[in-house]
Enzyme design. Sequence first.
Site, PDB file in Angstrom:
ATOM      1  N   LYS A 267       0.945  -1.298   0.081  1.00  9.26           N
ATOM      2  CA  LYS A 267      -0.072  -0.091   0.034  1.00  9.26           C
ATOM      3  C   LYS A 267       0.973   1.215   0.023  1.00  9.26           C
ATOM      4  O   LYS A 267       0.469   2.230  -0.755  1.00  9.26           O
ATOM      5  CB  LYS A 267      -1.150  -0.164   1.334  1.00  9.26           C
TER       6      LYS A 267
ATOM      7  N   ASP B 144     -10.456   1.982   2.430  1.00  5.78           N
ATOM      8  CA  ASP B 144     -10.478   1.285   3.629  1.00  5.78           C
ATOM      9  C   ASP B 144     -11.464   2.105   4.635  1.00  5.78           C
ATOM     10  O   ASP B 144     -12.569   1.595   5.227  1.00  5.78           O
ATOM     11  CB  ASP B 144      -9.425   0.810   4.001  1.00  5.78           C
TER      12      ASP B 144
END
Length: 279
Positions: free
Chosen positions: A71, A108
């Site tokens: 990420k 998220d």
Amino acid sequence: MSSTATTRVAGVIGSPVRHSLSPALHNAAFTASGAPWIYVAFEVAPGEAHRALDAMRVLGIGGLSVTMPHKEQVAGCVDELAPAAAALRSVNTVVRRADGSLEGHSTDGAGFVASLRDAGVEPAGRRVVVIGAGAAGRAVVDALARAGAGAIDVVNRDPARAALAAQLAGPVGHVATEAAIGHADIVVNATSVGMGTEDLPFDATLLGAGQVVADLVYHPLETALLRAARQVGATTVDGLGMLVHQAALQQGLWLGAAPDTVVMRDAALRELEARARIA
């Protein structure tokens, strides 16, 4: 699931990635909507995410999900970052724009907030305690602040990490101890404690009736924490909701249309049940 020369490809990159529920979620939604897309998993070794993005550009891959450990590296490889991804320096979604450039997003935290709202819980103006200051915790803190939470207390064993996470919430963010849990409207476990175990991330006697308790862990679906919260009269929100809604936001970015989250959740539950039978 059939494919043709015009089928668009999306996928998830990570290491390890074989355990990912993302193919089940996304392919079920593509099939339900009739979208000519297919979703696959790509095992990409640590440190090699930049090569995966090069391949995305060359092969015309329509979208990527990004999981650990890539990420942060992906955040430095895309052409532009959306606001949440820029604040977190973390990307879980890559969008291929019409001009071929790549834009990084973080869905998220927004997925978590959507899971709360899906359960009838509005975080705006509420006092929230977030347990954990890792990547998941930071994403949740950032999204809760954007959603207008009245106060966000971050609890972590390392106060310095808690402070970094709390800073994402600006003036409503604070470092706290577990004692803050008793005064919270919403309590969020953003650690991995309870994944596949009966362990608790904090002393459950701090919980009370009328609170909302959310756990990002979804294996098991009802964790020991959620069971303890339900027993004292708290409202509970399981971790599968965040997984489903962050994936739905990804599809919305790729296709320009929101998928059916009920279809996605059902697909995830079927996959989890199938894995449990094999185990």
